[in-house]
Enzyme design. Structure first.
Site, PDB file in Angstrom:
ATOM      1  N   LYS A  80       0.843  -1.187   0.000  1.00 20.76           N
ATOM      2  CA  LYS A  80       0.000   0.000   0.000  1.00 20.76           C
ATOM      3  C   LYS A  80       0.880   1.238   0.000  1.00 20.76           C
ATOM      4  CE  LYS A  80      -4.561   0.642   0.206  1.00 20.76           C
ATOM      5  NZ  LYS A  80      -5.583  -0.153  -0.472  1.00 20.76           N
ATOM      6  N   GLY A 186     -18.279   7.854  -0.904  1.00 15.53           N
ATOM      7  CA  GLY A 186     -17.278   8.116  -1.918  1.00 15.53           C
ATOM      8  C   GLY A 186     -17.506   7.266  -3.151  1.00 15.53           C
TER       9      GLY A 186
END
Length: 349
Positions: A80, A186
């Site tokens: 990540k 979102g």
């Protein structure tokens, strides 16, 4: 404190920090485990309150990606990246290109994709500086629509499939009339809300951006509540679709929902909370299982696949969750512990 002593370190293979003075980039890349293949995970941009908060997030997220890839049966490891900053204020083309050079400097140990605060166009700028950027284009869409590289539709559909299976397992019914609280509207959260609305669910929503709430109220007949109320509502399902660590001791004490199934990563503040949820009769869909649609999408964009193959793979998320729930009930184990055990059998040497 050394990163090796960090509570979330968990034997990460590689953690790198970057500060590009000219563009203002401050970023961290973490590679957790690459036993099953190169580490792949999204690049997130978020206004972290401190670098410590950013480090904690990237370590937890990269670990989650390892487990996610394993449970989705992908030949990929977990990694990540996080960029410190408000994507609506601080993001610039120069910063994104600098991030691309940062990714390139790891020589393929980490492959970056889209996450919160980032878009396909942002990835395309990063790709000008790196060959290790995924999700800049696409050929397949689970519903046969035009694909643009954004994995959010697949993530949302996978969460929808998993939430639907969770409701069926817990209540023995479909989604018609079920009360569902969605925290975060979102790219993924709003698409999830659309799926649920079409199935006849009654929606309650919270978000930090007023325009997202207005859209949900207008088009999905959703009831708007504050972020402080959303986890306390008398609903059937809570769907966390914002930031992680939202399910803590205080939240569990206030929960009235009997199912937690959402898109957010690392929803449990600590792993031992899974057992507390089990004791309270709350069914928890392990986040890295239910939200794996994004990396499944990226995987199919990289191979010779099809719309149908992508959809079939996404719908296996429901089957995997059902297996976890059955095993958890049979062995009196929390669902997150069951999922961890299955995943670790796959990626630990």
């Amino acid at each position: 404190m050394s990163v090796f002593d960090h509570i979330e370190f968990d034997e990460h293979e590689h953690v790198a920090f970057c500060h590009d003075k000219e563009s203002g980039l401050k970023a961290i890349i973490a590679v957790h485990n690459s036993y099953l293949g190169p580490a792949l995970g999204g690049c997130r941009m978020w206004p972290y309150a401190s670098s410590d908060e950013a480090l904690n997030d990237v370590l937890r997220l990269s670990k989650g990606m390892t487990y996610k890839a394993a449970m989705a049966n992908l030949h990929q490891g977990g990694g990540k990246a996080v960029i410190i900053g408000d994507p609506r204020v601080h993001k610039t083309p120069e910063m994104l290109k600098a991030m691309g050079r940062f990714v390139e400097s790891l020589n393929g140990k980490y492959i970056s994709a889209e996450d919160s605060g980032m878009s396909v166009s942002d990835l395309q700028l990063m790709a000008q500086e790196s060959t290790y950027i995924a999700g800049t284009k696409a050929s397949y869409h689970f519903a046969g629509e035009e694909a643009d590289g954004n994995p959010s539709p697949s993530t949302a559909y996978g969460v929808f499939v998993g939430l639907k299976e969770s409701v069926k397992y817990k209540f023995g019914t479909d989604l018609q009339g079920k009360k569902i609280a969605i925290q975060g509207l979102g790219h993924v959260g709003y698409r999830l809300a659309e799926h649920l609305h079409r199935e006849g669910a009654e929606l309650y929503v919270a978000d930090i951006y007023p325009e997202n709430l207005e859209r949900a109220k207008k088009h999905l007949d959703a009831t708007v509540v504050s972020p402080y109320e959303i986890l306390q509502l008398d609903v059937d399902v809570v769907a966390p679709c914002a930031m992680g660590a939202i399910i803590n001791h205080q939240a569990i004490g206030q929960l009235k929902a009997k199912v937690i199934a959402g898109a957010a990563n690392n929803q449990l503040a600590t792993d031992n909370l899974g057992e507390l949820l089990r004791e309270k009769g709350i069914l928890y869909a392990p986040d890295y299982v239910i939200n794996a649609g994004g990396i499944i999408d990226i995987y199919h964009q990289q191979i010779s696949s099809s719309n149908e193959a992508l959809k079939t793979h996404l719908e296996k998320i429901g089957q995997t969750l059902n297996e976890i729930y059955m095993r958890g009930d049979a062995q009196n184990l929390a669902t997150n512990i069951v999922a961890n055990s299955i995943a670790e059998e796959k990626f630990k040497k």
